[in-house]
Design an enzyme around this catalytic site. Structure first.
Site, PDB file in Angstrom:
ATOM      1  N   ASN A 104       0.876  -1.170   0.000  1.00  0.00           N
ATOM      2  CA  ASN A 104       0.000   0.000   0.000  1.00  0.00           C
ATOM      3  C   ASN A 104       0.911   1.217   0.000  1.00  0.00           C
ATOM      4  OD1 ASN A 104      -1.770   2.081   0.505  1.00  0.00           O
ATOM      5  ND2 ASN A 104      -2.220   1.476   2.621  1.00  0.00           N
ATOM      6  N   LYS A 131       0.183   4.277  -0.337  1.00  0.00           N
ATOM      7  CA  LYS A 131      -0.419   5.513   0.195  1.00  0.00           C
ATOM      8  C   LYS A 131      -0.131   6.678  -0.762  1.00  0.00           C
ATOM      9  CE  LYS A 131       0.027   3.439   4.673  1.00  0.00           C
ATOM     10  NZ  LYS A 131      -0.037   3.569   6.107  1.00  0.00           N
ATOM     11  N   HIS A 183      -9.614   1.552   4.469  1.00  0.00           N
ATOM     12  CA  HIS A 183      -8.358   1.681   5.214  1.00  0.00           C
ATOM     13  C   HIS A 183      -8.574   2.642   6.388  1.00  0.00           C
ATOM     14  CE1 HIS A 183      -4.248   2.771   6.209  1.00  0.00           C
ATOM     15  NE2 HIS A 183      -3.879   1.649   5.633  1.00  0.00           N
ATOM     16  N   GLU A 232      -6.900   5.000   7.492  1.00  0.00           N
ATOM     17  CA  GLU A 232      -6.637   6.420   7.186  1.00  0.00           C
ATOM     18  C   GLU A 232      -7.837   7.051   6.482  1.00  0.00           C
ATOM     19  OE1 GLU A 232      -2.845   5.805   5.265  1.00  0.00           O
ATOM     20  OE2 GLU A 232      -2.001   5.219   7.190  1.00  0.00           O
ATOM     21  N   GLU A 245      -5.921  -4.691  10.370  1.00  0.00           N
ATOM     22  CA  GLU A 245      -4.882  -3.697  10.624  1.00  0.00           C
ATOM     23  C   GLU A 245      -5.206  -2.930  11.904  1.00  0.00           C
ATOM     24  OE1 GLU A 245      -2.674  -2.632   6.711  1.00  0.00           O
ATOM     25  OE2 GLU A 245      -4.323  -1.263   7.003  1.00  0.00           O
ATOM     26  N   GLY A 301       2.226   2.261  10.719  1.00  0.00           N
ATOM     27  CA  GLY A 301       3.232   3.308  10.578  1.00  0.00           C
ATOM     28  C   GLY A 301       3.909   3.695  11.892  1.00  0.00           C
ATOM     29  N   SER A 335       2.989  -2.111  10.378  1.00  0.00           N
ATOM     30  CA  SER A 335       4.435  -2.175  10.619  1.00  0.00           C
ATOM     31  C   SER A 335       5.050  -3.537  10.267  1.00  0.00           C
ATOM     32  CB  SER A 335       4.769  -1.785  12.061  1.00  0.00           C
ATOM     33  OG  SER A 335       4.377  -0.440  12.301  1.00  0.00           O
TER      34      SER A 335
END
Ligand code: PGA
Length: 253
Positions: free
Chosen positions: A10, A12, A96, A98, A168, A174, A214
């Site tokens: 991904n 991003k 996702h 985010e 996730e 991250g 991560s």
């Protein structure tokens, strides 16, 4: 039938189309023709067209990171499932964290997007996961089960092998903090049972459920040893050709 492992990058909001092509050119030939692992790159919309061409003679799948649920219309700035299909995209990330956090995507939108993706023949990667506050409050199982059930409400599954879910935990994305493999395995088992209670064991046993948060070349082998973990959705470590290659190698087992 054992489930085929998946490594999905991904990217991003990283890489121009030129940088994306350079990434693919730097990958070793055996990775371009990988057979044991389904390798996928989910890239910015602007890189899809060029990457579709660079990946055409390879076994690497191409994915987007979002879509709009309507087929077309007055939705300035949005991209539909049909547009993604037309450009040669095969996968799409949906929900996702985010998108949920910064773009106010809720379970209802995630459900509509999942339906739109499946109608257009795209392979969805549906993301679920709890925040740190939810984990600390002991709500992980409830949150993840509810997100899964709401995402799949009213969805009929005809090709389970074409559906991917990614667990996730938001606090692991991250941050360098990975969720312990046994715990990720436990939560993924719970997601599989939620799918099984609606669609039956047979369907649930064919859907691939990934871990994300991560993931690194150093962690992938241990994660892949867990029986419920079928692969990884990877952000940071998917951006460099060498670490991405190492992830795929680690997933081969
Ligand atoms: P990370 O991102 O690997 O950089 O933690 C994972 C993701 O957001 O899918």
């Amino acid at each position: 039938m054992p489930r085929k492992p998946v490594i999905a990058g991904n990217w991003k909001m990283y890489k121009t189309s030129e940088q994306a092509v350079a990434f693919v050119e730097a990958l070793p030939t055996n990775l371009l023709h990988e057979r044991q692992v389904d390798v996928v790159l989910c890239v910015p919309f602007t890189a899809l067209d060029r990457l579709c061409q660079s990946l055409s003679a390879t076994s690497i799948g191409l994915g987007a990171q979002n879509l709009h649920e309507e087929k077309e219309g007055a939705f300035t700035g949005e991209i539909s499932a049909d547009m993604l299909r037309a450009i040669g995209c095969q996968y799409v990330i949906i929900g996702h964290s985010e998108r949920r956090q910064y773009f106010m995507e809720n379970d209802i939108r995630v459900n509509l997007k999942l339906k739109a993706a499946l109608d257009a023949g795209l392979k969805p990667i549906v993301c679920v996961g709890e925040t740190l506050a939810e984990r600390e409050a002991g709500q992980t199982d409830e949150v993840v089960r509810t997100q899964t059930e709401r995402a799949f409400a009213g969805v009929s599954i005809s090709r389970p092998e074409a559906i991917l879910i990614a667990y996730e935990p938001v606090w692991a994305i991250g941050t360098g903090k990975t969720c312990a493999s046994e715990e990720a395995n436990r939560v993924i088992g719970l997601i599989r049972r939620a799918i099984a209670s609606r669609y039956g064991e047979d369907t649930a046993s064919q859907i691939r459920i990934l871990y994300g948060g991560s993931v690194k070349p150093e962690t992938i082998s241990e994660q892949m040893r867990q029986p419920e973990i079928d692969g990884a959705l990877v952000g940071g470590a998917s951006l460099k050709p060498d670490s991405f290659t190492a992830l795929v190698t680690g997933a081969r087992g």
